[in-house]
Design an enzyme around this catalytic site. Structure first.
Site, PDB file in Angstrom:
ATOM      1  N   ASP A  81       0.848  -1.196   0.000  1.00  0.00           N
ATOM      2  CA  ASP A  81       0.000   0.000   0.000  1.00  0.00           C
ATOM      3  C   ASP A  81       0.889   1.253   0.000  1.00  0.00           C
ATOM      4  OD1 ASP A  81      -2.432   1.408   0.214  1.00  0.00           O
ATOM      5  OD2 ASP A  81      -2.377   1.392   2.413  1.00  0.00           O
ATOM      6  N   GLU A 133      -1.348   5.915  -8.704  1.00  0.00           N
ATOM      7  CA  GLU A 133      -2.289   6.937  -8.193  1.00  0.00           C
ATOM      8  C   GLU A 133      -2.152   8.220  -8.983  1.00  0.00           C
ATOM      9  OE1 GLU A 133      -2.763   7.362  -3.945  1.00  0.00           O
ATOM     10  OE2 GLU A 133      -3.281   9.487  -4.105  1.00  0.00           O
ATOM     11  N   ILE A 254      -9.687   0.176   3.150  1.00  0.00           N
ATOM     12  CA  ILE A 254     -10.238   0.460   4.475  1.00  0.00           C
ATOM     13  C   ILE A 254      -9.207   0.126   5.553  1.00  0.00           C
ATOM     14  CG2 ILE A 254     -12.030  -0.226   6.136  1.00  0.00           C
ATOM     15  CD1 ILE A 254     -13.788  -0.844   3.589  1.00  0.00           C
TER      16      ILE A 254
END
Ligand code: G3H
Ligand code: 13P
Ligand code: ZN
Length: 316
Positions: A81, A133, A254
Site C-alpha cells: 500500500d 495513483e 479500508i
C-alpha cells in the site's frame, strides 16, 4: 491461496468491490482471515511501509504464510500500500507480493508517469501487478500531507493518458475521499460525476478508492464515551459502495475503521476492568470484533458470498 489483484478484479469489475484491508500484527491478521471466511469473501491484504517497519517485513510475511495454512479456503492478494519506488522494487523482487502500489501522486504528471512506468516494467517482468495513483486525496497519506486546499480530484482525460502511457493495471483516483477519521465536513461526499467520466474514458479498467472508511458514528461515540477524543470524525457512507462499484471502483481501501474497532475494544476493556493486565484478554475480543467488522464491510462491498465464484475463475 495468494492470487493477483488482477484476477480478483476480473471477477468483480462492475458487479462488486473487493475490500482491501491493512494489517500490522497477529490479531489483525487472524480477524481479517476469519472475517473473510465467515462472509465467504475474497480480499486484498495490504501492507504499508509503516507496517513493514513496525516489526520486520519478514515477520509479516511469516504471519501471512501461516494464515494461508490456518485458513486454507481463503483467496487473497498480498499488496503493498502506498509504496515509493524503492519499496516497490523490494516487494517485486521478494517474490511474495502479488501486487504493489506505486504512489508517485506527489510528483507532477510527467514525473508520476516516468516513475510509475519504471515500476510497471519491473513488476510485469515478474508477474506482479501494479496500482498507481493520479490526483491528490485530502488528508494524510503515508509520506505526504495534503491540505484540503491542495487536494485535487483526478482529471478524467489525464487518467486515460496516464493509464495508456504507464501500462498500470489499476488506478487510485481522487474522487472526494481522504485518509483518516476526518474526511468530510457538512455535505461533502463522493464525486460520482468524476467517477462516471473516468469510467467513460477507461471502460473495464479497475479503479481504486482510497480513504474509504465509514467512521461509524456509533463506534466514534463508544470510543469517546470510553475516554477517547474523536469529535467531528466522519467517513464515507458505506451504502454508496454499490453505486461506486457499478462505475468501475473495484478495490476499496479500508484501514481507519479497523483502527477504531481496536481503539474501542481496548478503551472499553481497560475502563470496565481496570484490574486486567493479560494482553490476551483484549486480543481475543479484538480478533472476534475485527472478524465481525470485516464480514459486515464485505456485505456492503458486495464481495460477501463471492468466494466460490472467484475460486472457479482463478483455478480455471
Ligand atoms: O493509507 C494509509 C493506510 O491507512 C496505512 O496507514 O501508513 O499508518 O500504516 P499507515
Ligand atoms: P482510510 O483511512 O479511510 O481507512 O483509508 C485507508 C487507505 O486508503 C489505505 O490505503
Ligand atoms: Zn490509501
Amino acid at each position: 491461496m495468494i492470487v493477483t489483484t488482477k484476477k480478483l478484479f476480473k471477477a468483480a469489475y462492475g458487479k462488486y468491490a473487493i475490500g482491501a484491508y491493512n494489517i500490522n500484527n497477529l490479531e489483525q491478521t487472524m480477524g481479517l482471515f476469519q472475517g473473510n471466511l465467515d462472509s465467504q469473501a475474497p480480499f486484498i491484504l495490504q501492507i504499508s511501509e509503516g507496517s513493514r517497519s513496525y516489526t520486520d517485513k519478514a515477520m509479516l510475511e511469516g504471519l501471512i504464510r501461516s494464515a494461508d495454512e490456518v485458513f486454507p479456503q481463503s483467496i487473497f492478494a498480498v499488496h503493498l500500500d502506498h509504496g515509493d519506488e524503492e519499496t516497490c522494487y523490494d516487494c517485486i523482487n521478494s517474490g511474495f507480493y502479488s501486487s504493489v502500489m506505486i504512489d508517485a501522486s506527489m510528483f507532477d504528471f510527467d514525473e508520476n508517469i516516468a516513475i510509475t512506468k519504471r515500476v510497471v516494467e519491473a513488476a510485469h517482468a515478474k508477474g506482479v501487478v501494479v496500482e498507481a495513483e493520479l490526483g491528490k486525496l485530502g488528508g494524510v497519506e503515508e509520506h505526504i500531507t495534503v491540505d484540503e486546499a491542495d487536494a485535487k480530484l483526478t482529471d478524467p482525460d489525464e487518467a486515460k493518458e496516464f493509464v495508456e502511457r504507464t501500462g498500470c493495471d489499476s488506478l487510485a483516483v481522487a474522487i472526494g475521499t481522504s485518509h483518516g477519521a476526518f474526511k468530510f465536513t457538512g455535505s461533502q461526499g463522493l464525486h460520482f460525476n468524476v467517477i462516471a467520466e473516468i469510467q467513460k474514458r477507461l471502460p473495464g479498467f479497475p479503479l481504486v478508492m482510497h480513504g474509504s472508511s465509514s467512521v461509524p458514528q456509533d463506534e466514534v461515540e463508544r470510543v469517546n464515551a470510553a475516554g477517547g477524543n474523536l469529535k467531528g470524525a466522519k467517513g464515507v457512507d458505506a451504502s454508496q459502495f454499490n453505486r461506486a462499484s457499478t462505475l468501475g471502483v473495484t478495490k476499496v481501501n479500508i484501514d481507519t475503521d479497523g483502527r477504531l474497532v481496536w481503539t474501542r475494544v481496548h478503551r472499553e476493556l481497560f475502563l470496565e476492568q481496570p484490574e486486567v493486565f493479560d494482553l490476551r484478554k483484549p486480543g481475543k475480543i479484538f480478533m472476534a470484533e475485527y472478524a465481525k467488522f470485516i464480514a459486515e464491510k464485505n456485505g456492503y462491498l458486495g464481495s460477501a458470498g463471492q468466494l466460490e465464484n472467484v475460486r472457479q475463475l482463478v483455478t480455471e
